[in-house]
Design an enzyme around this catalytic site. Structure first.
Site, PDB file in Angstrom:
ATOM      1  CG  HIS A   1     -68.174 -97.178 -88.101  1.00  0.00           C
ATOM      2  ND1 HIS A   1     -67.767 -95.967 -87.748  1.00  0.00           N
ATOM      3  CD2 HIS A   1     -67.610 -98.018 -87.409  1.00  0.00           C
ATOM      4  CE1 HIS A   1     -66.597 -96.156 -87.220  1.00  0.00           C
ATOM      5  NE2 HIS A   1     -66.558 -97.445 -86.855  1.00  0.00           N
TER       6      HIS A   1
ATOM      7  CG  MET B   1     -64.356 -92.491 -94.854  1.00  0.00           C
ATOM      8  SD  MET B   1     -66.219 -92.516 -94.799  1.00  0.00           S
ATOM      9  CE  MET B   1     -66.711 -91.486 -96.234  1.00  0.00           C
TER      10      MET B   1
ATOM     11  CE  LYS C   1     -58.812 -97.476 -91.773  1.00  0.00           C
ATOM     12  NZ  LYS C   1     -59.202 -97.640 -90.521  1.00  0.00           N
TER      13      LYS C   1
HETATM   14  P1  AMP Z   1     -63.998 -99.561 -85.198  1.00  0.00           P
HETATM   15  O1  AMP Z   1     -65.261 -98.607 -84.923  1.00  0.00           O
HETATM   16  O2  AMP Z   1     -62.810 -98.867 -85.748  1.00  0.00           O
HETATM   17  O3  AMP Z   1     -63.675-100.758 -84.236  1.00  0.00           O
HETATM   18  O4  AMP Z   1     -64.653-100.228 -86.497  1.00  0.00           O
HETATM   19  C1  AMP Z   1     -65.853-100.942 -86.476  1.00  0.00           C
HETATM   20  C2  AMP Z   1     -65.929-101.802 -87.828  1.00  0.00           C
HETATM   21  O5  AMP Z   1     -66.078-100.828 -89.011  1.00  0.00           O
HETATM   22  C3  AMP Z   1     -64.780-102.662 -88.237  1.00  0.00           C
HETATM   23  O6  AMP Z   1     -65.082-104.008 -88.542  1.00  0.00           O
HETATM   24  C4  AMP Z   1     -64.174-101.697 -89.214  1.00  0.00           C
HETATM   25  O7  AMP Z   1     -63.256-102.577 -90.216  1.00  0.00           O
HETATM   26  C5  AMP Z   1     -65.240-101.086 -89.759  1.00  0.00           C
HETATM   27  N1  AMP Z   1     -64.741-100.218 -90.526  1.00  0.00           N
HETATM   28  C6  AMP Z   1     -64.022 -98.900 -90.075  1.00  0.00           C
HETATM   29  N2  AMP Z   1     -63.496 -98.044 -91.182  1.00  0.00           N
HETATM   30  C7  AMP Z   1     -64.145 -98.406 -92.262  1.00  0.00           C
HETATM   31  C8  AMP Z   1     -64.015 -98.156 -93.643  1.00  0.00           C
HETATM   32  N3  AMP Z   1     -63.647 -97.207 -93.861  1.00  0.00           N
HETATM   33  N4  AMP Z   1     -64.651 -98.913 -94.389  1.00  0.00           N
HETATM   34  C9  AMP Z   1     -65.293-100.080 -94.079  1.00  0.00           C
HETATM   35  N5  AMP Z   1     -65.306-100.506 -92.934  1.00  0.00           N
HETATM   36  C10 AMP Z   1     -64.832 -99.931 -91.916  1.00  0.00           C
END
Ligand code: AMP
Length: 282
Positions: free
Chosen positions: A37, A184, A149
Site C-alpha cells: 500500500h 504482500m 497484485k
Molecule cells: P486492498 O487494501 O487490499 O484493497 O489494496 C489496496 C491497493 O493496494 C490495491 O490497489 C492493491 O492492488 C494494492 N496492493 C495490495 N497489495 C499490494 C502489493 N503487495 N504490492 C502492490 N500493491 C498492492
C-alpha cells in the site's frame, strides 16, 4: 494529515485544491496497510501535490461466506504510517456514508466481472467497481493508484474508467513482495505456522513459468501444466485458478508473448491468496 469522515467535506477539499491548480492523487485501500500500500502512496506523493488515501472495508465486494467481519482493522497503525508518508487526507467513511439507506445503483463491467476471481467470488468485482466509482466521484482525483497484485481488479477499473469516461489517470504499481517472494497482502496475517511456508508455492509456480518462457517455451497449455505441477507438489494448498490471459480482456491466450498475464489464486487453509507476473519481452 487530516482524517475526514464526510464525503461532502472531502469533495470540497478536493475542489479547493483544484482551484489552486493542484494535482490530486488518490489511493483507495481497505486498510491493514503494508509496504505494498505504501508504495502506492509514495508514487502518488511523487507525482501529485495533494495525496488522499481512503480506508474503507467495502462490504459489497465480500461474499456472504467471506471474511468481511474478521478482515483486519488497524486504524491507529495505518494512520501513523500514512502520516509518516506525508499523506494530506485520510478518508475514513462509514458504510452509511458510502451506501446511504436505499442505495440501489451498481457499476459493473459485464465482460470482465465474471472472469478470474469473479468465478469463485461472484459479485466481487461489481462491489469493487461500484465503490471505486463512488470514491472517484467523492475524491475527484487527477490520478488514482492501484497495485498490480490485483491484476484483474486493475483490468475492471481501467475498463470502467474508459467506458464511463472518468477523467482520471489510472496508475498501476508493481507488486511489493516479502524477502522470500510472498506477495504482500493484508490477508497474510491469517497464515498460521506452516501455512506461511506453504503460501510460497504461488510465487514458486509463477517463477517456474517465467523460467520456462525465458528458455523459449511459448505454449500456454504447457506453461499452465508446469505451473499447476508446482502447485500440486504442495497438497495443503488448494488451487483456484492458474491462467495465462490478456491483461486487458482477461481472455485466455494460446501462445505467450510480451505483456501476457500469468495469474494464480489458491486457498491456504481458508485464506485465499492471489499472485501474478507479467511476462517480459523475449
Ligand atoms: P486492498 O487494501 O487490499 O484493497 O489494496 C489496496 C491497493 O493496494 C490495491 O490497489 C492493491 O492492488 C494494492 N496492493 C495490495 N497489495 C499490494 C502489493 N503487495 N504490492 C502492490 N500493491 C498492492
Amino acid at each position: 494529515m487530516q482524517t475526514i469522515l464526510s464525503a461532502t467535506q472531502l469533495t470540497a477539499l478536493s475542489k479547493q485544491a483544484h482551484r489552486f491548480g493542484k494535482r490530486v492523487g488518490f489511493v483507495p485501500t481497505m486498510g491493514a496497510l503494508h509496504q505494498g500500500h505504501l508504495s502506492l502512496v509514495r508514487a502518488a506523493r511523487t507525482q501529485c501535490d495533494v495525496v488522499v488515501v481512503s480506508i474503507f472495508v467495502n462490504p459489497t465486494q465480500f461474499g456472504p461466506n467471506e471474511d468481511f467481519t474478521r478482515y483486519p482493522r488497524t486504524l491507529d497503525a495505518d494512520s501513523a504510517m500514512l502520516a509518516a508518508e506525508k499523506t494530506d487526507y485520510l478518508f475514513f467513511p462509514s458504510v452509511e456514508e458510502i451506501y446511504p439507506q436505499g442505495a440501489a445503483t451498481w457499476v459493473e463491467v459485464e465482460t470482465l466481472s465474471g472472469k478470474l476471481d469473479g468465478v469463485s467470488r461472484p459479485g466481487h468485482f461489481r462491489g469493487v467497481t461500484t465503490v471505486v466509482a463512488k470514491l472517484f466521484n467523492i475524491v475527484q482525483p487527477d490520478a488514482a493508484y492501484f497495485g498490480q497484485k490485483d491484476a484483474a481488479q486493475a483490468a475492471n477499473i481501467r475498463k470502467m474508467v474508459r467506458d464511463l469516461k472518468f477523467d482520471v489517470e489510472i496508475v498501476v504499481c508493481p507488486i511489493v513482495r516479502e524477502a522470500d517472494w510472498l506477495a504482500m497482502s493484508s490477508r497474510n496475517v491469517y497464515l498460521q505456522g506452516e501455512q506461511r511456508k506453504q503460501a510460497l508455492v504461488l510465487s514458486r509456480a509463477l517463477q517456474r513459468v517465467q523460467e520456462l518462457t525465458a528458455g523459449g517455451e511459448k505454449s500456454s497449455d504447457k506453461l499452465i501444466a508446469a505451473g499447476k505441477e508446482v502447485m500440486a507438489a504442495e497438497p495443503a494448498v488448494k488451487l483456484d485458478y492458474f491462467v495465462i490471459v490478456n491483461p486487458e480482456t482477461l481472455e485466455p491466450v494460446a501462445d505467450v508473448c510480451q505483456g501476457v498475464l500469468v495469474a494464480v489464486a489458491a486457498y491456504v487453509g481458508i485464506t485465499r491468496l492471489i499472485d501474478n507476473v507479467v511476462l517480459p519481452t523475449q
